[in-house]
Each structure stands twice: as C-alpha cells, then as structure tokens.
Design a protein around this motif. Structure first.
Motif, PDB file in Angstrom:
ATOM      1  N   ASP A   1       0.529  49.168 -43.391  1.00 44.08           N
ATOM      2  CA  ASP A   1       1.841  49.397 -44.353  1.00 44.08           C
ATOM      3  C   ASP A   1       3.124  49.090 -43.715  1.00 44.08           C
ATOM      4  O   ASP A   1       3.786  48.442 -44.524  1.00 44.08           O
ATOM      5  N   PHE A   2       3.212  49.593 -42.332  1.00 41.89           N
ATOM      6  CA  PHE A   2       4.745  49.353 -41.641  1.00 41.89           C
ATOM      7  C   PHE A   2       4.157  49.124 -40.321  1.00 41.89           C
ATOM      8  O   PHE A   2       3.201  49.343 -39.855  1.00 41.89           O
ATOM      9  N   ALA A   3       5.035  48.438 -39.696  1.00 38.88           N
ATOM     10  CA  ALA A   3       4.780  48.080 -38.314  1.00 38.88           C
ATOM     11  C   ALA A   3       6.383  48.069 -37.565  1.00 38.88           C
ATOM     12  O   ALA A   3       7.283  47.727 -37.832  1.00 38.88           O
ATOM     13  N   LEU A   4       6.223  48.756 -36.259  1.00 40.85           N
ATOM     14  CA  LEU A   4       7.214  48.904 -35.428  1.00 40.85           C
ATOM     15  C   LEU A   4       7.086  47.629 -34.222  1.00 40.85           C
ATOM     16  O   LEU A   4       6.234  47.790 -33.808  1.00 40.85           O
ATOM     17  N   ALA A   5       7.960  46.748 -34.501  1.00 44.37           N
ATOM     18  CA  ALA A   5       7.807  45.876 -33.341  1.00 44.37           C
ATOM     19  C   ALA A   5       9.321  45.521 -32.630  1.00 44.37           C
ATOM     20  O   ALA A   5      10.168  46.358 -32.790  1.00 44.37           O
ATOM     21  N   GLY A   6       9.473  44.380 -32.050  1.00 47.23           N
ATOM     22  CA  GLY A   6      10.792  44.175 -31.427  1.00 47.23           C
ATOM     23  C   GLY A   6      10.892  42.663 -31.172  1.00 47.23           C
ATOM     24  O   GLY A   6      10.143  41.989 -31.130  1.00 47.23           O
ATOM     25  N   THR A   7      12.247  42.425 -30.726  1.00 45.41           N
ATOM     26  CA  THR A   7      12.445  41.021 -30.270  1.00 45.41           C
ATOM     27  C   THR A   7      13.581  41.009 -28.906  1.00 45.41           C
ATOM     28  O   THR A   7      14.352  42.392 -28.948  1.00 45.41           O
ATOM     29  N   CYS A   8      13.532  40.199 -28.527  1.00 46.71           N
ATOM     30  CA  CYS A   8      14.462  40.362 -27.127  1.00 46.71           C
ATOM     31  C   CYS A   8      15.848  39.850 -27.596  1.00 46.71           C
ATOM     32  O   CYS A   8      15.941  38.799 -28.189  1.00 46.71           O
ATOM     33  N   GLY A   9      16.809  40.623 -27.390  1.00 43.97           N
ATOM     34  CA  GLY A   9      18.214  40.198 -27.697  1.00 43.97           C
ATOM     35  C   GLY A   9      18.282  40.147 -29.347  1.00 43.97           C
ATOM     36  O   GLY A   9      17.874  40.784 -30.186  1.00 43.97           O
ATOM     37  N   SER A  10      18.811  39.055 -29.579  1.00 45.75           N
ATOM     38  CA  SER A  10      19.256  38.641 -31.203  1.00 45.75           C
ATOM     39  C   SER A  10      17.975  37.516 -31.654  1.00 45.75           C
ATOM     40  O   SER A  10      18.273  36.890 -32.441  1.00 45.75           O
ATOM     41  N   ALA A  11      16.894  37.413 -30.953  1.00 46.41           N
ATOM     42  CA  ALA A  11      15.866  36.528 -31.279  1.00 46.41           C
ATOM     43  C   ALA A  11      15.388  36.853 -32.655  1.00 46.41           C
ATOM     44  O   ALA A  11      15.346  38.120 -33.306  1.00 46.41           O
ATOM     45  N   ALA A  12      14.781  35.970 -33.327  1.00 50.15           N
ATOM     46  CA  ALA A  12      14.256  36.216 -34.906  1.00 50.15           C
ATOM     47  C   ALA A  12      13.172  36.974 -34.769  1.00 50.15           C
ATOM     48  O   ALA A  12      12.154  36.907 -33.854  1.00 50.15           O
TER      49      ALA A  12
ATOM     50  N   GLY B   1       6.944  37.191 -27.350  1.00 47.87           N
ATOM     51  CA  GLY B   1       8.319  36.716 -27.517  1.00 47.87           C
ATOM     52  C   GLY B   1       9.151  36.139 -26.434  1.00 47.87           C
ATOM     53  O   GLY B   1       8.261  35.468 -25.586  1.00 47.87           O
ATOM     54  N   CYS B   2      10.307  36.186 -26.406  1.00 50.70           N
ATOM     55  CA  CYS B   2      11.048  34.950 -25.458  1.00 50.70           C
ATOM     56  C   CYS B   2      11.367  35.911 -24.409  1.00 50.70           C
ATOM     57  O   CYS B   2      12.326  35.482 -23.439  1.00 50.70           O
ATOM     58  N   PHE B   3      11.050  37.401 -24.159  1.00 52.47           N
ATOM     59  CA  PHE B   3      11.478  38.168 -23.150  1.00 52.47           C
ATOM     60  C   PHE B   3      11.234  37.581 -21.706  1.00 52.47           C
ATOM     61  O   PHE B   3      12.317  37.753 -20.973  1.00 52.47           O
ATOM     62  N   GLY B   4      10.419  37.208 -21.393  1.00 54.22           N
ATOM     63  CA  GLY B   4      10.085  36.517 -20.132  1.00 54.22           C
ATOM     64  C   GLY B   4      11.180  35.413 -19.663  1.00 54.22           C
ATOM     65  O   GLY B   4      11.639  35.332 -18.663  1.00 54.22           O
ATOM     66  N   ASP B   5      11.231  34.592 -20.574  1.00 52.81           N
ATOM     67  CA  ASP B   5      12.428  33.497 -20.456  1.00 52.81           C
ATOM     68  C   ASP B   5      13.687  34.202 -20.351  1.00 52.81           C
ATOM     69  O   ASP B   5      14.331  33.445 -19.310  1.00 52.81           O
ATOM     70  N   CYS B   6      14.135  34.959 -20.944  1.00 48.62           N
ATOM     71  CA  CYS B   6      15.357  35.578 -20.805  1.00 48.62           C
ATOM     72  C   CYS B   6      15.622  36.278 -19.788  1.00 48.62           C
ATOM     73  O   CYS B   6      16.719  36.287 -19.064  1.00 48.62           O
ATOM     74  N   PHE B   7      14.581  37.071 -18.986  1.00 46.70           N
ATOM     75  CA  PHE B   7      14.586  37.490 -17.660  1.00 46.70           C
ATOM     76  C   PHE B   7      14.801  36.672 -16.779  1.00 46.70           C
ATOM     77  O   PHE B   7      15.698  36.645 -15.750  1.00 46.70           O
ATOM     78  N   THR B   8      14.141  35.491 -16.842  1.00 50.52           N
ATOM     79  CA  THR B   8      14.161  34.460 -15.797  1.00 50.52           C
ATOM     80  C   THR B   8      15.546  33.898 -15.808  1.00 50.52           C
ATOM     81  O   THR B   8      16.185  33.633 -14.738  1.00 50.52           O
ATOM     82  N   ALA B   9      16.120  33.585 -17.132  1.00 49.39           N
ATOM     83  CA  ALA B   9      17.394  33.336 -17.301  1.00 49.39           C
ATOM     84  C   ALA B   9      18.578  34.119 -16.775  1.00 49.39           C
ATOM     85  O   ALA B   9      19.350  33.552 -16.057  1.00 49.39           O
ATOM     86  N   SER B  10      18.267  35.340 -17.092  1.00 44.40           N
ATOM     87  CA  SER B  10      19.317  36.513 -16.421  1.00 44.40           C
ATOM     88  C   SER B  10      19.391  36.415 -14.860  1.00 44.40           C
ATOM     89  O   SER B  10      20.435  36.208 -14.019  1.00 44.40           O
ATOM     90  N   CYS B  11      18.137  36.076 -14.287  1.00 48.54           N
ATOM     91  CA  CYS B  11      18.078  36.285 -12.716  1.00 48.54           C
ATOM     92  C   CYS B  11      18.346  34.898 -12.280  1.00 48.54           C
ATOM     93  O   CYS B  11      19.369  34.975 -11.131  1.00 48.54           O
TER      94      CYS B  11
END
Length: 322
Positions: free
Chosen positions: A144-155, A205-215
């Motif tokens: 019925d409902f789901a708590l999910a998430g995205t990295c930053g402003s990703a869709a 999602g894109c979290f791994g790529d965003c972390f690598t880019a931050s590094c």
C-alpha cells in the motif's frame, strides 16, 4: 505432464502462425525446441493436434477442439488477472496496511506512529535494499505504501501510476569506530579519508556513482567498497576494517560514532510512494504526515544529527528542504 496455460498459448501461437517455423520465431524459440514441446503437449492430450503439410500446419479434429476451448479459457484467465490487479489496487481502509521500506530505522518508526493513531489497524511490513523492487510491489498492488529514497535530487523509482512525496532530506554521514583518529572531530573532511576502505548498504540507484564523483572532486579514488547488510556494515566499522557511509538518522551504536562530512557532498532524500489509484485521500495524508513525524523522531535520537541540524537549520530544518 499436466496441461498448463502456457501450453494452450503455444498451441494458439502455432495455429495463428500457420507453421512451426513462424511460430518458433514469434515465441523466441528454436524450431526443434518448439517441436519437442508440441510433442509433449500432444502426449498429454492423447493425440496429434496438427498435421504438417507443404504449406505449413493445419489443426486436426482434436486440435480444433483444443483451440476452441483455448479461445474461452485464455481470455477468461487474462480477465481474472486484470480484475485481481484492479482489486489489489482498490482503495483500502486503515484496517490492514502493507508497508514496505529500505533498511533503516524509518520504517519501524512509521509503524510505531501508525499504531498509535490507528491501534485497530493490522500492519505487515516488507523490507528490500532495492527501491525498484519496492516500486514494483506498489505497482502490482502487493504494497500500500513504501518508504524508499534517492541520492540527492535523482528521480524516484519509476513505475506507471505511482505517486512519490518527499518525507525528508538527510545529509550522508560517515561511521567510524570510537577510537578512530577522526572520531573526536565535529565533522570530517572527505580528503582525510582518502586512504580508507569503505562500506555501505547496497542499492540500485546512483549513490555509488555520486560517492565516487565526490571522492574525485576531493582528489582521490576510493579504495575497496564493501556492499553489505546493515549488521555486517556495523561490524566492519567497529573492527576498523572500513569507514561506513550512512544516513544521518543512523541510530547511536556502541563503539561507533557518526560524523558529518564537511560541505555535505552527499545527501539522501526519503520518499513515500503509493499507487495513485489505490488510496483514500485522508488515509494517504495520514500516512505521509506520520512518516514525516517519524523521521523527526528518529533524527532527534541521533546526537550527531541533532548537533548538525542546530548548525545547519536550512535547508534541513525538521528534515524538510527549504
């Protein structure tokens, strides 16, 4: 062999195509595989269904009987599946709520809040590291409902008919053992962790790529990354094997401290999703309100996050973007 719906669909495909070759192409099978499957179906039904000729195949009397019945059975099953999906997505009351979420404290806090405002409701939960899987369960009417998430402003996870609303935005913190040289600092610069190995929970999602880019912006390439469940992540951090990446709401854990990263290079957006055709407005509004309150409760339980929020009231005050 017992006859199955897929066997009837195979017989229909052969009859519609008029030849085994064309039917095999339509079904994405090799012709020998289709021929072998047809023989098994014919043995199950007690006789030949098709006669091969120079110009293709034609149905035998038994084949015509099977085709006639399949014209009734297959549409009826398809209609049943469609009705079941519509029923699963029909508006529900608060008597039974099926909640999904990624791993973390927010789902439990939401269940606690809803149990307080709707004590008569029965609640079941499902956890998954995959936001896409949760979106699929919403779309199929299994949640019925789901708590999910995205990295930053990703869709948010995409699926037709789903609605996503923001619950909160958290900075991403690092987890280090209490004896780590950086544990006493109020915040940690990413460059000071250049020589560390890392650990985080998996995601699609894109979290791994965003972390690598931050590094990369900090001037280094991260060493080995362990993607594992929360308990294993905590163990790897506690024994000094890795520095963990976590949402700022990660609960206080003995032997471990969480610290913000200077400049907040990474953020996590908590989302609540549901199917647009599946809920009563009042119920949806209640769950969304309780999810936001649950996040505030969880955030208040983290000393490091509380201190960070005091120093950074915008845009994270109350867990909501400005």
């Amino acid at each position: 062999m017992e006859l199955e719906l897929r066997h009837l669909r195979t017989v229909r495909a052969i009859a519609d195509a008029g030849s085994l070759t064309r039917a095999a192409t339509a079904l994405g099978l090799a012709q020998p595989a289709l021929s072998a499957q047809l023989k098994r179906i014919e043995r199950a039904l007690g006789g030949a269904l098709f006669v091969r000729g120079r110009h293709g195949v034609r149905a035998t009397a038994l084949g015509e009987l099977v085709l006639e019945r399949s014209r009734i059975v297959l549409p009826a099953v398809t209609e049943l599946q469609q009705e079941a999906a519509r029923f699963a997505r029909a508006p529900r009351t608060a008597r039974h709520l099926r909640l999904g979420g990624t791993h973390g404290p927010l789902l439990g806090a939401l269940v606690d809040r809803l149990a307080g405002v709707a004590p008569e409701a029965r609640m079941t939960t499902c956890t998954s590291w995959s936001e896409r899987e949760l979106a699929g369960q919403l779309s199929d009417g299994r949640l019925d409902f789901a708590l999910a998430g995205t990295c930053g402003s990703a869709a948010p996870p995409g699926a037709e008919g789903l609605v996503w609303r923001e619950v909160a935005v958290d900075p991403v913190f690092v987890m280090v053992p209490g004896g780590h040289p950086l544990a006493g600092r109020p915040e940690v610069d990413l460059t000071d962790l250049a020589g560390e190995e890392w650990a985080c929970v998996p995601g699609d999602g894109c979290f791994g790529d965003c972390f690598t880019a931050s590094c990369a912006r900090a001037g280094f390439t991260p060493r080995r990354m362990y993607e594992t469940d929360t308990a294993s992540l905590v163990h790897l951090v506690r024994v000094g094997r890795a520095v963990g990446l976590c949402r700022a709401t990660f609960p206080t854990t003995p032997g471990i401290v969480t610290r913000p990263l200077t400049g907040t290079p990474l953020a996590w957006r908590h989302l609540l999703g549901w199917h647009g055709a599946a809920h009563l407005p009042d119920l949806t509004a209640t769950v969304l309100t309780e999810a936001r309150t649950a996040h505030a409760d969880v955030a208040a339980g983290s000393d490091s996050y509380t201190a960070w929020l005091s120093a950074h009231p915008v845009p994270y005050a109350g867990g909501r973007p400005g």
